[in-house]
Enzyme design. Structure first.
Site, PDB file in Angstrom:
ATOM      1  N   LYS A  54      97.454  11.849  37.264  1.00 26.34           N
ATOM      2  CA  LYS A  54      96.509  12.946  37.050  1.00 26.34           C
ATOM      3  C   LYS A  54      97.242  14.185  36.541  1.00 26.34           C
ATOM      4  CE  LYS A  54      96.797  14.343  41.918  1.00 26.34           C
ATOM      5  NZ  LYS A  54      96.041  14.635  43.129  1.00 26.34           N
ATOM      6  N   TYR A  63     109.436  44.457  27.516  1.00 26.10           N
ATOM      7  CA  TYR A  63     108.294  45.300  27.844  1.00 26.10           C
ATOM      8  C   TYR A  63     108.606  46.227  29.021  1.00 26.10           C
ATOM      9  CZ  TYR A  63     105.031  42.727  24.831  1.00 26.10           C
ATOM     10  OH  TYR A  63     104.375  42.185  23.757  1.00 26.10           O
TER      11      TYR A  63
END
Length: 820
Positions: free
Chosen positions: A491, A715
């Site tokens: 999964k 940043y």
């Protein structure tokens, strides 16, 4: 050289049943890797997890007629015109056949062993010897009790030398390999800690390896390996041989090597041997490569090879790709890139790998064989016959020799005089929904072709080691009783690894079920050709039509889900469609509560459309010893629910509750099936289970620059230093699954075997690292997690779990699957 089935029976002292006159020119042990069946003998080998006898019927249907077996099939009379040779042990029989073939080969045979480097030394040595005479070598690292005889079988009078590697993991194995290879020339690289688990110390392991050379006349080794030097010089048999030892430090060695590092990752080796001095250059500067090159040079000098040939060969050495890589290609294609070597023997192995993949069409792009030493017409006729027998759908030849011999390959084959011509004429629409093997000599630069056919060019990659997954699966199998089934969980994009390729591997390794979370994951597996039963653990019953269409098996976890799927099954007129019942034993996610089981059992007993295949639950804390009481309580609640359902419906079904931790810690609850999940991918710490990491997340440096003292990076100007520094900008950001919490020096990358901190805030598509003091170049690889930085460490720094780290890697990151 060809044998008859009667000849094979006599060599291995087996009992022949059936046709004695069948011709055998090749042997095989892996049912997946049969690219053609003409004159082929299949040795049915019983292993810990596989039994070749189970594939006899399918191989007969493919055209195989000679079978070496440990047990005659009960219905052998049905196999018309086949020959069965019954022996006690198929591996021993294979070894005897190979040893017989070896006895008929009169040219030089070189054997290489050691703890590390033997595959690279073999490849480099074969490349150099191949510059002036035809050479056969063992493919890849075919050095085991099965790999060695398969390699030696390739010996043929058209070759002037055979070069084989031999590896061991147990005492007594090397003598068996010696009988098969019987080398006249021996090479031992080193003795280290690899494969030490079955030996008391390195001395015992070294003595075992040296048994390979009992009958050799020449032995090459490094005097700097003190243990080896002492053992050889003190052994009456070994010290009587012609010994050629080399050293970086001891001028008394037969070959003295003085190394000097040059610019551009090169090394100059000044070598003194036999009173003569030589200067060779190699295009590497790392220690392992220099040592391997020194070994190769020593062997070449001992064999009296022309120094000009040695110089040419060493200067053109290329890294040995120890794996075959599979990548996503354009237009639904898959690419298999194999630049391991380009001799005819390796081509056969590569084609076998290609044919073992489940895909509609197969394409081979092949270059000329450079300096093979073979007669041109004979060589390319052999290649054309191999391609014809293998059933390759499309063949593309690149190079003047292939072009000159194009008439041998049929009218549908395409030919280009050079790689440049192929690129100039390239049309992407010509390649669609096929698996493409790209195999060429280094000078043809087939990486350029690979780049054009590759689906994505993003340099951030998740490598998935299929061998590690197979190893981990078998580690869990060690804890299981015979007959206990495995449902492998794939999964969440196979925990980020990529479901289709993983599922195909698991299918080969004979798991019983696959488990997915959602219907679309199951559909993806079916579209990829996976035929195993697939359970959907979180189905949306608005997708019931798709569940039925793609033959998926839903988890039923509530009365609503039972009613909705019964309605869909009835509408299709289905009878006894397989379902799986989930019981909530305490985790309190999906599932029927224990007090609902009586009513559930009655409803199912009256339901003719559905049939219960399994009743299961999920452990909530099987990895936490302090909560073992809760785990035992969950198992007991499941058993109580199972008893009620079984009594009411009147038939048996599977029971399962163990996840990866449960398999290791609660073997009493493995019942009829278990569900290993993330442990298959090498994640988790389970007592007694030796897991190997299957995933390696990596990126590359895009730019390197110097930043003056006091200037910020990233940043918000988050990272400032009072010293000048060198930084690297790398092509991985939080949109690639690199968690922002790893920024600002919390996380690190591995570049050139050195950890460097991630500096500043991680950006969407890139990050920055401090490379000060490190000798790096644009394009250098950086490991985010893998063999050196564990995913557990990453998860801890991000205050999460490894599951989240792995499943957060998006689809835009390439998955590259490889096998050693």
């Amino acid at each position: 050289m060809k044998y008859t089935s009667s000849d094979i029976a006599k060599i291995i002292n087996g009992k022949l049943t059936g046709n004695p006159g069948l011709i055998v020119s090749d042997v095989v042990t892996d049912s997946r890797q049969i690219s053609y069946s003409e004159e082929m003998a299949f040795f049915a080998i019983r292993g810990k997890n596989h039994d070749g006898h189970q594939f006899i019927k399918s191989l007969y249907d493919k055209g195989i007629r000679v079978f070496v077996v440990e047990e005659l099939p009960t219905d052998s009379i049905k196999y018309a015109d086949a020959a069965f040779i019954v022996i006690k042990n198929s591996v021993s029989a294979l070894q005897k056949v190979a040893a017989s073939k070896r006895k008929s080969f009169k040219s030089d045979v070189i054997a290489i062993t050691g703890s590390t480097g033997k595959t690279i030394v073999k490849e480099w040595l074969a490349d150099i010897l191949g510059l002036y005479e035809p050479v056969v070598r063992s493919p890849r690292s075919y050095n085991s009790q099965i790999g060695v005889p398969l390699s030696v079988w390739k010996l043929d009078e058209k070759y002037k030398a055979g070069i084989f590697e031999a590896g061991i993991s147990l005492p007594g194995e090397m003598e068996k390999l010696r009988e098969i290879i019987d080398p006249g020339i021996g090479v031992i690289t080193n003795i280290g800690d690899a494969h030490s688990e079955n030996f008391p110390d390195n001395t015992a392991k070294a003595k075992e390896k040296l048994k390979l050379f009992a009958n050799s006349s020449l032995l090459v080794y490094s005097r700097d390996q003190k243990l080896l030097h002492e053992l050889i010089r003190n052994d009456k048999l070994l010290k009587a041989k012609v010994l050629v030892d080399w050293s970086f430090s001891d001028k008394e060695a037969a070959v003295y090597v003085n190394k000097r590092q040059l610019s551009g990752k090169r090394t100059q080796m000044e070598i003194v041997y036999g009173g003569h001095a030589f200067k060779f250059m190699i295009p590497f500067d790392d220690r392992a490569s220099v040592e391997n090159a020194a070994t190769v040079a020593a062997v070449c000098l001992a064999l009296k090879i022309d120094p000009d040939i040695i110089m040419k060969g060493l200067s053109n050495l290329i890294p040995v790709a120890m794996r075959m890589e599979m990548k996503a290609g354009i237009n639904g294609c898959r690419l298999v890139e194999d630049y391991y070597n380009s001799d005819p023997g390796s081509l056969g192995m590569a084609i076998d790998y290609l044919r073992s993949q489940d895909h509609k069409k197969t394409t081979l792009i092949l270059s000329d064989f450079v300096e093979s030493g073979r007669d041109e017409k004979e060589l390319y006729h052999e290649i054309s016959e191999l391609i014809r027998r293998s059933g390759i759908d499309k063949f593309i030849g690149v190079g003047p020799l292939l072009t000159r011999n194009s008439s041998l390959f049929g009218t549908s084959a395409l030919f280009y005089y050079s790689t440049e011509e192929f690129i100039h004429r390239f049309n992407a629409s010509d390649f669609r929904n096929e698996i493409i093997l790209i195999k060429g000599a280094r000078k043809y630069e087939f990486e350029k072709i690979g780049a054009m056919l590759e689906q994505q060019v993003h340099q951030t990659v998740l490598e998935v080691n299929l061998d590690a997954i197979a190893h981990n699966l078998n580690e869990f199998r060690r804890f299981l009783d015979p007959g206990t089934r495995i449902m492998a969980m794939v999964k969440a994009f196979a925990y980020g690894a990529g479901p289709s390729e993983i599922a195909a591997l698991l299918e080969y390794h004979r798991v019983s079920y696959l488990g997915v979370a959602f219907v679309d994951e199951g559909i993806q597996l079916r579209n990829a050709g996976v035929t195993l039963p697939v359970m959907v653990m979180n189905p949306e019953f608005s997708s019931s039509e798709q569940i039925i269409k793609y033959n998926l098996e839903p988890e039923i976890y509530s009365f609503y889900s039972l009613a909705k799927f019964t309605e869909a099954a009835s509408r299709h007129g289905l009878v006894q469609y397989p379902i799986h019942i989930k019981i909530d034993t305490g985790m309190h996610r999906l599932g029927f509560m224990p007090e609902e089981v009586d009513e559930l059992a009655k409803k199912i007993s009256k339901n003719e459309s559905l049939r219960v295949i399994s009743v299961f639950s999920h452990f909530a804390a099987s990895d936490i010893p302090a909560l073992d009481y809760f785990t035992h309580m969950q198992a007991q609640k499941l058993l109580e629910a199972v008893a009620k359902i079984r009594q009411e419906i009147g038939y048996s079904f599977l029971r399962h509750i163990c996840n990866s931790a449960g398999i290791a810690r609660f073997p009493q609850y493995q019942f009829e099936m278990v569900r290993p999940g993330i442990g298959i991918y090498g994640i988790g710490d389970f007592e007694g289970i030796d897991l190997k990491p299957a995933g390696r997340f990596k990126t590359r440096i895009s730019q390197i620059k110097r930043i003056p003292a006091g200037e910020p990076v990233g940043y918000n100007c988050a990272d400032v230093s009072d010293k000048e520094r060198t930084i690297g900008i790398l092509q991985a950001g939080y949109a690639d699954g690199l968690n922002r919490k790893l920024g600002n020096r919390n996380g690190s990358l591995l570049i050139r075997n050195t950890r460097v901190p991630i500096i500043g805030n991680i950006c969407m598509d890139m990050c920055m690292a401090d490379l000060t003091g490190l000798n790096t170049e644009v394009g250098d690889e950086a490991e985010i997690f893998g063999n050196n930085i564990s995913i557990n460490e990453i998860a801890a720094k991000c205050e999460t779990i490894p599951y989240e780290i792995l499943t957060s890697i998006p689809g835009r990151v390439k998955r590259v699957f490889f096998s050693e």
